[in-house]
Write an enzyme that holds these catalytic residues in place. Structure first.
Site, PDB file in Angstrom:
ATOM      1  N   ASP A  66      -9.967   3.399  -3.076  1.00 49.48           N
ATOM      2  CA  ASP A  66     -10.884   2.101  -2.762  1.00 49.48           C
ATOM      3  C   ASP A  66     -12.168   2.125  -3.322  1.00 49.48           C
ATOM      4  O   ASP A  66     -12.684   3.200  -3.544  1.00 49.48           O
ATOM      5  CB  ASP A  66     -10.856   2.253  -1.479  1.00 49.48           C
ATOM      6  CG  ASP A  66      -9.487   1.851  -0.549  1.00 49.48           C
ATOM      7  OD1 ASP A  66      -8.575   1.511  -1.183  1.00 49.48           O
ATOM      8  OD2 ASP A  66      -9.631   1.869   0.579  1.00 49.48           O
ATOM      9  N   ASP A  97       0.855  -1.203  -0.109  1.00 53.17           N
ATOM     10  CA  ASP A  97       0.000   0.025   0.060  1.00 53.17           C
ATOM     11  C   ASP A  97       0.988   1.240   0.104  1.00 53.17           C
ATOM     12  O   ASP A  97       2.196   1.277  -0.015  1.00 53.17           O
ATOM     13  CB  ASP A  97      -0.808  -0.124   1.205  1.00 53.17           C
ATOM     14  CG  ASP A  97      -2.397   0.411   0.957  1.00 53.17           C
ATOM     15  OD1 ASP A  97      -2.607   1.367   0.068  1.00 53.17           O
ATOM     16  OD2 ASP A  97      -3.347  -0.043   1.608  1.00 53.17           O
TER      17      ASP A  97
END
Length: 456
Positions: free
Chosen positions: A214, A157
């Site tokens: 997301d 990430d």
């Protein structure tokens, strides 16, 4: 941020891309990602609250029992919240003993014992999005640790890391890429950087790369798809644009969409050659979601060896400017249909996406993004844009699993608010076209405009 990236510094960016590609050609020779990965990820299911060794093992059991593994979903990936600290003496990363009391390796062994592959999560910053230890400065140690545990997939990430300077981001990911290569273990490398500027260079850094924020609700499904539509030339065997995980329809998961929307997302992700990572509740999966995710014909679209990403060939939606929107990365660990992603935020428009297949056919995904039921048409100009230069096509419905016949255009009667149809078309032979036209004339339907596919 994006306006800065795509305007004033465009020339510098292209120069950076060129130098990176020249220096890193074939830089990830792990033999993985020849087709998009398929599997499951814990984040949209458990978030941080319920991630544990026990639940991961239950998911492995379920995937082996309910047909997901047989359908090709090979990876079981743990997302954030598994790590808690580093050992002071060795600096090795340590799993949270409250939820992984025996550590990670026994969990990986259990997953492997079910015939699955095991994935794990880290961050290129000092901390993960949930504040757990990141990998900055520990890439070599972490990669060796993951390899010793039997990890097969790594998602890295970008929280608490520099996303304002592309050279820094690329260098961060290159360090982990090289560390993974050095282990000698084939580990699929998934970049999670959230920006479309990873796409032109992604293949030099990893096996897939997130191109937006997301996906939680229907609004973010729409936005991620529109962003990815601009990036289709960059995907292919070995490296894939990643518009984020699949959101199911189960209210047992942390996030969910309507059943029809979840099926449309799956159809689009399959056509876009995107990673198919289920982010829904596997332990209580509905019959609808299981049927969606195990549709062998749609999976074959995604896994087609040609590896072409679908492009938009008919479009009434507002034109998207990348400079006008910012990626959304979820820091809410327990969202339920986030307020900024309601169906009302999606425009009332339609699109037809087209994916070329290795056998010469084309898969069309016709989408009614929002609003009332409507007919969506792929007429002759649309079919030509899709690569079908013929007066008639043979049509096959990939969800109803049946031949539809020979037609001059494709019309889908779609339901409201996110409904879709997936039709595989190929050039009809002259004899088939003649037979179809004769039948139409005999039934007096050709003059009434019935020379179409009609789907409900």
């Amino acid at each position: 941020m994006l306006a800065h990236v795509f305007s004033a510094h465009h020339a510098a960016f292209l120069g950076l891309v060129g130098s990176l590609l020249l220096s890193c050609a074939l830089a990830l020779p792990n033999g993985l990602g020849v087709t998009p990965p398929m599997g499951y990820n814990t984040w949209n299911d458990f978030r941080c609250n319920d991630i544990s060794a026990s639940n991961v093992k239950k998911v492995a059991d379920a995937m082996a029992a309910n047909g997901l593994a047989r359908a090709g979903y090979r990876y079981l990936n743990i997302d954030d919240c598994w790590a808690v600290r580093r050992e002071p003496e060795t600096m090795r990363i340590v799993a949270d003993p409250a939820v992984f009391p025996e550590g990670i390796k026994p969990v990986a062994d259990y997953v492997h014992g079910k015939g699955l592959l095991f994935g794990i999560y880290t961050d290129r910053g000092n901390a993960t999005c949930a504040g757990r230890p990141g990998s900055r400065g520990f890439e070599g140690l972490d990669a060796a640790t993951y390899a010793s545990w039997g990890v097969d997939y790594l998602k890295e990430d970008s929280c608490w890391a520099d996303s304002g300077h592309q050279d820094v981001a690329f260098a961060d990911y290159a360090r982990m890429r090289d560390a993974l290569n050095a282990t000698g273990r084939p580990i699929y490398f998934s970049l999670c950087g959230w920006y479309p500027w990873y796409s032109p260079v992604g293949n030099a850094l990893g096996n897939s790369w997130r191109i937006w924020g997301d996906v939680n609700g229907w609004g973010s499904v729409y936005t991620a798809a529109q962003v990815n539509a601009k990036l289709f030339p960059n995907a292919g065997p070995g490296g894939w644009n990643d518009p984020d995980m699949l959101v199911g329809s189960s209210a047992h998961a942390a996030v969910y969409n309507s059943p029809e929307q979840s099926r449309t997302q799956f159809s689009l992700w399959a056509a876009m050659s995107a990673p198919l990572l289920i982010g829904s509740n596997v332990l209580n999966m509905s019959t609808w979601d299981l049927e969606t995710y195990t549709n062998a014909e749609m999976i074959a679209v995604n896994q087609d060896a040609l590896g072409k990403q679908a492009a938009i060939v008919h479009d009434t939606c507002p034109k998207l400017k990348l400079s006008s929107i910012k990626p959304r990365h979820s820091v809410d660990f327990n969202p339920k249909r986030p307020s900024d992603e309601l169906d009302a935020d999606v425009p009332e428009c339609e699109q037809v996406w087209a994916k070329p297949m290795g056998d010469g056919s084309v898969v069309l995904v016709l989408v009614n993004w929002n609003g009332s039921a409507r007919n969506v048409t792929c007429a002759s100009s649309c079919l030509r844009s899709a690569g079908i230069d013929a007066s008639h096509v043979l049509a096959y419905d990939l969800w109803e699993h049946r031949k539809l016949g020979v037609f001059s255009s494709v019309v889908a009667q779609l339901g409201a608010n996110g409904a879709s149809a997936s039709i595989r078309v190929k050039v009809a032979s002259s004899s088939a076209a003649s037979s179809s036209l004769a039948s139409l004339r005999q039934n007096r339907r050709a003059a009434a405009g019935m020379d179409t596919v009609s789907l409900s």
